[in-house]
Write an enzyme that holds these catalytic residues in place. Structure first.
Site, short mmCIF file in Angstrom:
data_model
loop_
_atom_site.label_atom_id
_atom_site.label_comp_id
_atom_site.label_asym_id
_atom_site.label_seq_id
_atom_site.Cartn_x
_atom_site.Cartn_y
_atom_site.Cartn_z
CG ASP A 76 37.81 33.60 36.49
OD1 ASP A 76 38.74 33.95 35.76
OD2 ASP A 76 37.98 33.22 37.67
CE LYS A 86 37.10 40.56 33.02
NZ LYS A 86 36.76 39.53 34.01
N GLY A 127 43.29 35.92 32.93
CA GLY A 127 43.38 34.89 31.90
C GLY A 127 42.15 34.97 31.03
CD GLN A 162 42.38 40.94 37.71
OE1 GLN A 162 42.57 42.13 37.62
NE2 GLN A 162 43.16 40.06 37.10
P1 IMP Z 1 46.08 38.59 42.88
O1 IMP Z 1 45.39 39.46 41.89
O2 IMP Z 1 46.96 37.55 42.24
O3 IMP Z 1 46.78 39.35 43.95
O4 IMP Z 1 44.93 37.73 43.65
C1 IMP Z 1 43.99 38.35 44.52
C2 IMP Z 1 42.65 37.66 44.41
O5 IMP Z 1 42.08 37.94 43.14
C3 IMP Z 1 42.69 36.14 44.52
O6 IMP Z 1 41.50 35.69 45.15
C4 IMP Z 1 42.71 35.69 43.08
O7 IMP Z 1 42.20 34.38 42.92
C5 IMP Z 1 41.79 36.72 42.45
N1 IMP Z 1 42.05 36.94 41.03
C6 IMP Z 1 43.06 37.64 40.48
N2 IMP Z 1 42.97 37.65 39.16
C7 IMP Z 1 41.87 36.95 38.85
C8 IMP Z 1 41.21 36.64 37.61
O8 IMP Z 1 41.63 37.01 36.51
N3 IMP Z 1 40.09 35.89 37.71
C9 IMP Z 1 39.57 35.50 38.91
N4 IMP Z 1 40.13 35.77 40.08
C10 IMP Z 1 41.28 36.50 40.05
#
Ligand code: IMP
Length: 440
Positions: free
Chosen positions: A13, A16, A40, A228
């Site tokens: 977040d 990017k 996102g 991420q």
């Molecule tokens: P997952 O990727 O859904 O397995 O989530 C693992 C961790 O990464 C969690 O803490 C999510 O909130 C975080 N996370 C995954 N994708 C994003 C992103 O695009 N932005 C911020 N945090 C993310």
């Protein structure tokens, strides 16, 4: 110079999407290499907001080839939905979107596993986005995955799904499933999902390693779109509170089949402060009142899940870790304008652990959880920087803050973002100009 990697230098977040969108007008190819619809990327163009989850941000620019590479985990229904949404708002999606044959699919059962794993973890839960990311990458590593290419061979597809489902059912054991969840574990339903998406996705499926190779040989400008951030990297992040992919340069090389020598510049994106979604250590996290104000000011709510983001001050220890392990040549500072109303701006310059000063980002999550931040303070500029496009037009104190971040991170700031719109950008040095590699 032709290959520029854009990576998140915090917990995701970082903005990017906005930076990639700004750079995409100069690119021939924009390629996603890891993650999935957990990302996102929010982009505002001419007052219209677009939120992209799987399709590279370059899609908003006509003529840019957008690649979803082998290292991405693709939720096919989410991708079809995104294609239809973009078409409905007049964005052209045709030859310009390429979907890798080697990429793995997120199946309905991966989301069921994701949610039950979180439930079983209880207070140790990760706080995932619930998009099935972890289970899909687990299947990939366990060689139980289903790939995009399998979608087009019914025999192989049925076999792979059957084997995978049989194991999932054993793993879930006697856990009670809702009607929808039971359906997600039903072979006929999963095959039906696959047949629903085949027609829309089919025309885009290609061998993306060959596409990347062609682009390299054609001396095209390639932008690598990280999702991420490094602090969520499976190896270099705050394990286990991470995502299940390699968010850095390694992920880009393996996720696209890109020879490492062809990478020219690594550009790290960092917000002027920090946020984090989900569980896990966050040493420079603010108190709830302060965080609440910043959250409102910066619109810090998840683009994928809508969850309120945890807010904190810029963490220079964490930033240096990201810069080091990802080999970032320079950084962008985003959302500078969100700090406009802060009388005093803090930056975490070290941690204190058991009475000792720590300046290296700890590998032990349990230690990081106990680290107390040591701050330095910058006087706020208390005036609007929103929409400023010229560095010289920034208030002197905002420039001091930027210079302070450069000193603390030992990296030059090349871009500053001062608002959500594409043009609310100060360019000090164009990341596409000249080779950034300095042998980090
Ligand atoms: P997952 O990727 O859904 O397995 O989530 C693992 C961790 O990464 C969690 O803490 C999510 O909130 C975080 N996370 C995954 N994708 C994003 C992103 O695009 N932005 C911020 N945090 C993310």
């Amino acid at each position: 110079m032709s290959v520029l990697a854009i990576l998140g230098g915090q917990w995701g977040d970082e903005g990017k999407g906005k930076v990639i969108d700004w750079l995409a007008s100069q690119a021939d190819v924009v390629a996603r290499y890891q993650g999935g619809a957990n990302a996102g990327h929010t982009v505002v163009v001419d007052g219209n907001q677009y939120i992209l989850h799987l399709i590279p941000t370059g899609i908003l620019h006509g003529g840019v080839k957008c690649i979803i590479g082998s290292g991405v985990v693709v939720d096919p229904l989410a991708l079809v939905e995104e294609i239809e949404y973009l078409r409905s708002v007049g964005i052209e999606i045709g030859e310009n979107l390429v979907l890798g044959k080697r990429a793995h699919l997120i199946m309905p059962y991966h989301k069921v596993l994701d949610s039950h794993m979180e439930e079983l973890l209880g207070i140790n839960r990760i706080g995932t986005t619930g998009r099935g990311i972890g289970p899909a990458y687990s299947d990939k590593a366990a060689r139980l995955g289903v790939r995009i290419s399998d979608l087009f061979d019914e025999k192989i597809l049925t076999e792979r799904i059957r084997v995978s489902l049989a194991i999932k059912k054993r793993l879930l054991g006697d856990i009670e499933l809702s009607e929808n969840e039971a359906q997600a574990l039903d072979e006929a339903h999963v095959l039906d999902v696959c047949s629903q998406v085949r027609k829309t996705l089919g025309p885009h499926v290609r061998n993306t390693d060959a596409e990347i190779n062609d682009a390299l040989n054609g001396n095209k400008k390639i932008l690598l779109e990280g999702a991420q951030g490094i602090l969520l990297d499976l190896d270099m992040g705050t394990y286990p509170y991470v995502t299940s992919s390699n968010t850095g340069v390694g992920g880009a090389m393996s996720g696209l089949g890109l020879p490492y020598r062809r990478l020219n510049t690594v550009f790290g994106i960092m917000k002027a402060y920090c946020t984090r979604v989900g569980q896990g250590p966050f040493p420079s996290e603010m108190g709830e009142v302060e965080a609440g104000l910043l959250r409102e000011e910066g619109g810090e709510f998840g683009a994928t899940t809508g969850r309120p983001r945890r807010c904190g001050w810029f963490d220079a220890v964490a930033a240096r870790h990201c810069i080091q392990v990802a080999g970032m040549d320079a950084i962008a500072v985003t959302k500078l304008d969100v700090l406009d109303n802060q009388e005093t701006i803090r930056v975490c310059v070290g941690y204190e652990f058991e009475g000792e000063r720590v300046t290296i980002f700890p590998a032990e999550t349990s230690i990081l959880e106990q680290c107390k931040p040591v701050y330095t303070e910058f006087p706020g500029w208390m005036s609007s920087t929103g929409g400023v496009r010229d560095y010289d037009a920034l208030p002197p104190r905002a420039k001091d803050y930027i210079r302070g971040l450069e000193e603390l991170t030992d990296r030059p700031v090349w871009l500053i973002s001062t608002g959500p719109s594409r043009d609310d950008t100060i360019c000090i040095h164009n990341p596409f100009d000249g080779d950034g590699m300095r042998g980090n």
